[in-house]
Design a protein around this motif. Structure first.
Motif, PDB file in Angstrom:
ATOM      1  N   ALA A 103       0.841  -1.224  -0.194  1.00 64.36           N
ATOM      2  CA  ALA A 103      -0.019   0.020  -0.091  1.00 64.36           C
ATOM      3  C   ALA A 103       1.001   1.311  -0.014  1.00 64.36           C
ATOM      4  N   GLU A 149       5.751   3.821   0.314  1.00 63.54           N
ATOM      5  CA  GLU A 149       5.385   2.327   0.563  1.00 63.54           C
ATOM      6  C   GLU A 149       5.416   2.006   2.060  1.00 63.54           C
ATOM      7  N   THR A 150       4.318   1.360   2.440  1.00 67.73           N
ATOM      8  CA  THR A 150       4.261   0.647   3.982  1.00 67.73           C
ATOM      9  C   THR A 150       4.125  -0.923   3.759  1.00 67.73           C
ATOM     10  N   ALA A 209       1.007   5.087   1.405  1.00 64.67           N
ATOM     11  CA  ALA A 209       0.383   6.001   2.236  1.00 64.67           C
ATOM     12  C   ALA A 209       0.640   7.255   2.003  1.00 64.67           C
ATOM     13  N   CYS A 259      -3.880  12.704  -3.402  1.00 67.74           N
ATOM     14  CA  CYS A 259      -4.512  12.190  -2.544  1.00 67.74           C
ATOM     15  C   CYS A 259      -5.990  12.740  -2.558  1.00 67.74           C
ATOM     16  N   SER A 289      -3.538   8.421   4.973  1.00 72.88           N
ATOM     17  CA  SER A 289      -4.417   7.459   4.452  1.00 72.88           C
ATOM     18  C   SER A 289      -3.939   6.502   3.504  1.00 72.88           C
ATOM     19  N   ARG A 290      -4.211   5.349   3.163  1.00 68.97           N
ATOM     20  CA  ARG A 290      -3.607   4.414   2.245  1.00 68.97           C
ATOM     21  C   ARG A 290      -4.424   4.422   1.033  1.00 68.97           C
ATOM     22  N   HIS A 315       3.792   9.918  -1.523  1.00 67.51           N
ATOM     23  CA  HIS A 315       3.244   8.920  -1.079  1.00 67.51           C
ATOM     24  C   HIS A 315       4.512   7.767  -0.592  1.00 67.51           C
ATOM     25  N   THR A 372      -2.594   0.718  -3.981  1.00 67.02           N
ATOM     26  CA  THR A 372      -2.067  -0.451  -4.025  1.00 67.02           C
ATOM     27  C   THR A 372      -1.385  -1.023  -5.151  1.00 67.02           C
TER      28      THR A 372
END
Length: 49
Positions: A7, A47-48, A9, A36, A15-16, A45, A19
């Motif tokens: 995901a 990477e999580t 974020a 966003c 917020s994510r 953004h 994907t």
């Protein structure tokens, strides 16, 4: 075998939003400027996992 997904974020609101399929060859976390919908602007953004 199913593909692993990651995901992205938003750095501002957390917020994510997005994907992507995970790339095993990438060693560093992905950072992209994307739109966003919660902030209403283009933000970084990350990477999580």
């Amino acid at each position: 075998m199913a593909q692993r997904k990651i995901a992205l974020a938003c750095n501002v609101c957390g917020s994510r939003n997005y994907t992507l399929a995970a790339n095993p060859n990438r060693t560093e976390r992905l950072e992209i400027k994307k739109f966003c919908k919660f902030c209403g602007e283009h933000t970084l953004h990350r990477e999580t996992r």
